[in-house]
Scaffold this motif. Structure first.
Motif: not given
Length: 116
Positions: A101, A103-106, A97
């Motif tokens: 801030p 980068c909240d999708s995985w 990733n």
């Protein structure tokens, strides 16, 4: 569309090596610090390694320092993790990733299993 696709995991013997790859969408990859994480069931996601947008600076968790190497190919929007001298404690699902801030999708991650 934000996408992260990890690959290259599998079985390895103690002391063996694996090379992981992460294909990322441009919106994630471009101009971002990128990182590899890993997660073992029952534990928090652990930051393993990070690399600056240019690829010129890398840093590592103490647990993998000297054994793992992170790199990136900005032309291919691809992140890599070379893992050497693997031990059973490295067994985990590995994720890539960006480090921001935003980068909240995985992605799904890739399973690494180290066992004799």
């Amino acid at each position: 569309q934000v996408q992260l696709v990890e690959s290259g995991g599998g079985l390895a013997q103690p002391g063996g090596s694996l090379r992981l790859s992460c294909a990322a969408s441009v919106i994630i990859f471009s101009a971002h610090i990128m990182a590899w994480y890993r997660r073992t069931p029952g534990k928090q996601r652990e930051l393993v390694a990070r690399i600056t947008s240019s690829g010129r600076t890398q840093s590592y968790a103490d647990s993998v320092k000297g054994r793992f190497r992170i790199s990136r190919d900005n032309g291919k929007n691809t992140l890599y993790l070379e893992m050497d001298s693997l031990n059973p404690e490295d067994t985990a699902v590995y994720y890539c990733n960006c480090l921001s801030p935003h980068c909240d999708s995985w992605g799904q991650g890739t399973q690494v299993t180290v066992s004799s």
